[in-house]
Motif scaffolding. Structure first.
Motif, mmCIF file in Angstrom:
data_model
loop_
_atom_site.group_PDB
_atom_site.id
_atom_site.type_symbol
_atom_site.label_atom_id
_atom_site.label_comp_id
_atom_site.label_asym_id
_atom_site.label_seq_id
_atom_site.Cartn_x
_atom_site.Cartn_y
_atom_site.Cartn_z
ATOM 1 N N GLY A 15 0.959 50.323 -24.838
ATOM 2 C CA GLY A 15 2.247 51.001 -24.888
ATOM 3 C C GLY A 15 3.412 50.158 -24.399
ATOM 4 O O GLY A 15 4.498 50.687 -24.182
ATOM 5 N N ARG A 16 3.204 48.844 -24.256
ATOM 6 C CA ARG A 16 4.272 47.962 -23.780
ATOM 7 C C ARG A 16 5.012 47.341 -24.970
ATOM 8 O O ARG A 16 4.385 46.956 -25.958
ATOM 9 N N GLU A 17 6.333 47.229 -24.840
ATOM 10 C CA GLU A 17 7.133 46.582 -25.871
ATOM 11 C C GLU A 17 7.047 45.064 -25.682
ATOM 12 O O GLU A 17 7.548 44.522 -24.711
ATOM 13 N N THR A 18 6.381 44.393 -26.599
ATOM 14 C CA THR A 18 6.237 42.942 -26.499
ATOM 15 C C THR A 18 7.301 42.203 -27.319
ATOM 16 O O THR A 18 7.496 41.014 -27.137
ATOM 17 N N ARG A 19 7.962 42.897 -28.230
ATOM 18 C CA ARG A 19 9.064 42.305 -28.977
ATOM 19 C C ARG A 19 10.050 43.399 -29.332
ATOM 20 O O ARG A 19 9.661 44.458 -29.820
ATOM 21 N N SER A 20 11.317 43.167 -29.072
ATOM 22 C CA SER A 20 12.342 44.159 -29.386
ATOM 23 C C SER A 20 13.643 43.425 -29.678
ATOM 24 O O SER A 20 14.112 42.645 -28.865
ATOM 25 N N LEU A 21 14.189 43.659 -30.852
ATOM 26 C CA LEU A 21 15.396 42.963 -31.276
ATOM 27 C C LEU A 21 16.224 43.877 -32.165
ATOM 28 O O LEU A 21 15.685 44.679 -32.929
ATOM 29 N N LEU A 22 17.530 43.754 -32.040
ATOM 30 C CA LEU A 22 18.440 44.528 -32.887
ATOM 31 C C LEU A 22 19.536 43.601 -33.388
ATOM 32 O O LEU A 22 20.174 42.900 -32.604
ATOM 33 N N THR A 23 19.727 43.557 -34.694
ATOM 34 C CA THR A 23 20.799 42.775 -35.296
ATOM 35 C C THR A 23 21.753 43.713 -36.019
ATOM 36 O O THR A 23 21.343 44.756 -36.539
ATOM 37 N N GLY A 24 23.019 43.346 -36.027
ATOM 38 C CA GLY A 24 24.019 44.210 -36.637
ATOM 39 C C GLY A 24 25.013 43.433 -37.481
ATOM 40 O O GLY A 24 25.266 42.248 -37.246
ATOM 41 N N THR A 25 25.565 44.125 -38.475
ATOM 42 C CA THR A 25 26.561 43.539 -39.369
ATOM 43 C C THR A 25 27.644 44.562 -39.651
ATOM 44 O O THR A 25 27.337 45.734 -39.942
ATOM 45 N N LEU A 26 28.894 44.155 -39.542
ATOM 46 C CA LEU A 26 30.018 44.972 -39.992
ATOM 47 C C LEU A 26 30.443 44.439 -41.353
ATOM 48 O O LEU A 26 31.066 43.378 -41.455
ATOM 49 N N THR A 27 30.049 45.157 -42.404
ATOM 50 C CA THR A 27 30.348 44.756 -43.780
ATOM 51 C C THR A 27 31.547 45.541 -44.278
ATOM 52 O O THR A 27 31.560 46.774 -44.205
ATOM 53 N N LEU A 28 32.531 44.829 -44.789
ATOM 54 C CA LEU A 28 33.764 45.472 -45.218
ATOM 55 C C LEU A 28 33.984 45.233 -46.713
ATOM 56 O O LEU A 28 33.829 44.103 -47.204
ATOM 57 N N ARG A 29 34.337 46.294 -47.434
ATOM 58 C CA ARG A 29 34.702 46.195 -48.852
ATOM 59 C C ARG A 29 36.171 46.554 -48.986
ATOM 60 O O ARG A 29 36.580 47.689 -48.730
#
Length: 438
Positions: free
Chosen positions: A198-212
């Motif tokens: 039950g341990r988190e061995t990998r955790s990552l969050l990537t984000g993008t602000l996409t504009l049209r």
């Protein structure tokens, strides 16, 4: 040859040396004496962060559980600190820290976070020459240059060509739309791996602000983010909490000076779709969905699978297109499946049970139980199959896992037309996996 301190009966000036960024994350450490534990270092950094975030600028913090203190100075966007025993010669320690800054500045021209990341090896070589078992030795950059001749990667500020300073190269003149609109999508992708305990061995969050952009003329856009995101991206304020965003990159159209001074993203957008801003989180993001999967072997011919799904996001939000792939033993037959919500399909060609839930609210729990029959040789295959994790895919609209929010998006154009801004948030899974629990 300059010597800051001479060995003797006095206490060493420093036990260990550390460089931290503006979010109090360690960039580099060097421990000469082994007198400080990892737990003690964490407590000192937490105390330092607490003091600075609350406007306390005393440059010495003490660990209440040991006889160790941390002394620090700030320089540009980093903190330079060292640990020492309580009662050491604090003035000598501060002199030593400032001498180190002079040495690094001489080698790298501009001593900032980027120059540290580009010159790890040289910094460690310099520290080995400068300090001997906690006692400062050589602190003259001219003398050090005789020993360490490796060329450093120097920080260079990019210069625009003169032709580019008076023109917006990414947008042409004469663009016209009958209906002026701008669409902004804040898209975050989460990766998570949870082991059998039950341990988190990998955790990552990537984000993008996409504009049209569908705007006429040469508009100027002003985008304001919430304070948490602004601090994380490099604008500091005592009233803003600790940020979580790292590696923030802007489109070339963004006026960086306006962002640094006012925390406002000002830009003239290219026509069409482009990525205005990208980022990632350095710290583990809180999981949005949690899976607890286990198996039970009954005799030599039956195996039971139990999968519990918990949604951990806010109750008013809803996840869509939730898909859970549960690996099962090869050659399994006659599945008997019960689930509290959604539908389950057995795919024998892939040896998986696929559990699909179209819409799932936050703060809910769902359960699946499946019994599969195996040939007598299937028990070993079942054990091998449990080493393959359960994989999950999903989307959560109208929310961001990082907490980034858009306060407003304004469009200013000399023709004075009214533009409609639209903002949408989506958080989706990228690589979400959970091992069967032991």
């Amino acid at each position: 040859m300059e010597r800051t301190c001479v060995k003797g009966t006095t206490s060493p000036v420093c036990s260990s040396f550390h460089i931290l960024n503006s979010s109090y994350q360690l960039l580099l450490s060097r421990d000469w004496r082994g007198e400080i534990t990892c737990a003690c270092l964490r407590r000192l950094i937490q105390r330092l962060a607490y003091n600075l975030d609350n406007g306390v600028s005393v440059p010495i913090v003490f660990d209440p559980q040991s006889h160790v203190c941390m002394l620090f100075v700030t320089h540009n966007d980093i903190l330079i600190a060292c640990t020492a025993e309580t009662g050491t010669d604090y003035m000598a320690t501060f002199i030593f820290l400032h001498k180190l800054i002079d040495v690094f500045s001489a080698y790298f021209d501009c001593f900032i976070e980027e120059s540290i990341r580009d010159n790890f090896v040289i910094i460690y070589e310099l520290l080995d020459e400068v300090v001997d078992n906690g006692y400062p030795q050589l602190t003259d950059s001219a003398v050090l240059g005789e020993f360490i001749k490796v060329l450093a990667h120097r920080f260079e500020t990019p210069h625009l060509l003169s032709a580019a300073t008076t023109a917006t190269s990414w947008r042409k003149h004469g663009i016209f739309y009958k209906k002026n609109e701008v669409f902004l999508d804040v898209i975050e992708s989460c990766s998570l791996f949870v082991d059998a305990h039950g341990r988190e061995t990998r955790s990552l969050l990537t984000g993008t602000l996409t504009l049209r952009s569908q705007l006429s003329g040469m508009p100027k856009c002003h985008l304001s983010l919430n304070e948490r995101a602004i601090r994380a991206a490099g604008v500091h304020s005592a009233a803003i909490g600790t940020g979580t965003l790292e590696d923030v990159n802007f489109h070339p159209s963004v006026d960086l000076s306006a962002f640094r001074s006012r925390g406002l993203i000002c830009f003239t957008p290219p026509d069409g779709t482009f990525d205005l801003l990208t980022y990632r989180t350095l710290h583990p993001a809180k999981p949005l969905l949690d899976i607890h999967a286990s198996t039970t072997t009954t005799g030599l011919s039956t195996v039971e699978y139990t999968v519990n799904l918990s949604t951990l996001f806010k109750e008013q939000n809803m996840a869509s297109n939730v898909r859970i792939e549960i690996p099962v033993a090869a050659d399994a037959t006659s599945p008997e499946i019960q689930c509290s919500h959604g539908s389950v399909v057995y795919q024998p060609e892939d040896d998986v049970l696929t559990w699909t839930l179209k819409n799932v609210k936050g703060k809910r729990e769902f359960k699946l139980q499946a019994k599969l029959h195996l040939p007598s040789t299937g028990v070993k295959q079942t054990r091998r199959k449990t080493s393959v994790p359960v994989r999950v895919s999903f989307e959560v609209p109208y929310t961001t896992a990082s907490g980034l929010q858009v306060k407003y998006l304004k469009v200013i154009e000399k023709e004075g037309y009214t533009a409609l801004p639209w903002v949408r948030y989506i958080t989706r899974s990228d690589d979400y996996a959970f091992r069967f629990r032991e």
